[in-house]
Enzyme design. Sequence first.
Site, PDB file in Angstrom:
ATOM      1  N   HIS A 234       0.817  -1.422   0.119  1.00 42.04           N
ATOM      2  CA  HIS A 234      -0.064  -0.040   0.090  1.00 42.04           C
ATOM      3  C   HIS A 234       0.949   1.254   0.100  1.00 42.04           C
ATOM      4  O   HIS A 234       0.415   2.398   0.352  1.00 42.04           O
ATOM      5  CB  HIS A 234      -1.005  -0.159   1.266  1.00 42.04           C
ATOM      6  CG  HIS A 234      -1.809  -1.157   1.282  1.00 42.04           C
ATOM      7  ND1 HIS A 234      -1.187  -2.278   1.885  1.00 42.04           N
ATOM      8  CD2 HIS A 234      -3.175  -1.320   0.597  1.00 42.04           C
ATOM      9  CE1 HIS A 234      -2.518  -3.223   1.782  1.00 42.04           C
ATOM     10  NE2 HIS A 234      -3.388  -2.763   1.016  1.00 42.04           N
ATOM     11  N   GLY A 235       2.206   0.997  -0.353  1.00 41.48           N
ATOM     12  CA  GLY A 235       2.897   2.285  -0.691  1.00 41.48           C
ATOM     13  C   GLY A 235       3.465   2.918   0.920  1.00 41.48           C
ATOM     14  O   GLY A 235       3.409   4.213   0.785  1.00 41.48           O
TER      15      GLY A 235
END
Lengths: 269, 59
Positions: A234-235
């Site tokens: 999810h970065g």
Amino acid sequence: MLKPCTVSGYFKSASQVVSNQLNVSGTVAVLPTRKPVQIPFQGNSALSLSRALPINANVSVSSGPAVSTQIRWAHTDINVPNFDDYRNPATKNPNKKSTDSEDSRKNFTYLVAGGLGASSAYAAKSVITQFVSSMSASADVLALAKIEIKLADIPEGKSVTFKWRGKPLFIRHRTPDEISTEQSVAVNNLRDPQHDNERVQNPEWLVVLGVCTHLGCVPIANSGDFGGYYCPCHGSHYDASGRIRKGPAPLNLEVPAYTFPTDDTLLVG
Amino acid sequence: MALSSAIYNTLFKRTSTFALIIVGSAFFFERGFDLGCDTFFDSYNKGKQWKDIKGNYSQ
């Protein structure tokens, strides 16, 4: 003249029988005459056949090393039992050669032996596997496991991943540039405010668990906007001190308990 | 008859090939035996295991 052939003449008088003059003409006892019972001959066995031999007759018996003493009787009166139920069906027919069915009979024997061998190989493998696995560390021992790492094997600027208590463990040999960058980060602007000194014992070595604090993915080393770790799920961006700088993760990467027993080794756990 | 002779002469006659047959069949026997035992266990304990009653609890 005394010769061996005439010697017997001198002993003749001693060898003559002299009557004892007893009167034996009177009858002493009358013995009953025996009537032999005629039993019809039944030669059913070797014993009865041997009994039937004329004992008083002039039986000629030859003997010697080359003379067989075996006596053969004509057993035409004894039925040979039927063993067909116990015989191999392939060899029952007397008009067929047994060599024709030899290979198939051998195949059966070898199949039985091979099946026994295969099942015993399986049994032996199971026993050995059970025994060997009983010697490995159990789960409660593994849950408290320690890991000792040779620091000389990790070059500067490199992050190495180890497996520790079932989780990935990142050990990063930081360069002087990274150390000065992380030391000078303003703590107040961070989401999870921690100074670099709180997170490392020796500023050269960063030891963190490689589990993203967002949803537990494993971050990728030496990537992301802050040169530390980047979680591809999810970065989430972590810096070279393992602190969350950008993305959805709420907390910094977890620092496990560790010590430096010597200058060259690291003991985690 | 020819088939059994061929099997005997190629597979069982030499100890080397016979041992190979045993090892190879042990591999398949293990797989089949384990699967059969598991299938029997599952059918004997039908309705008692978690995978059988999992559907009763919505997630």
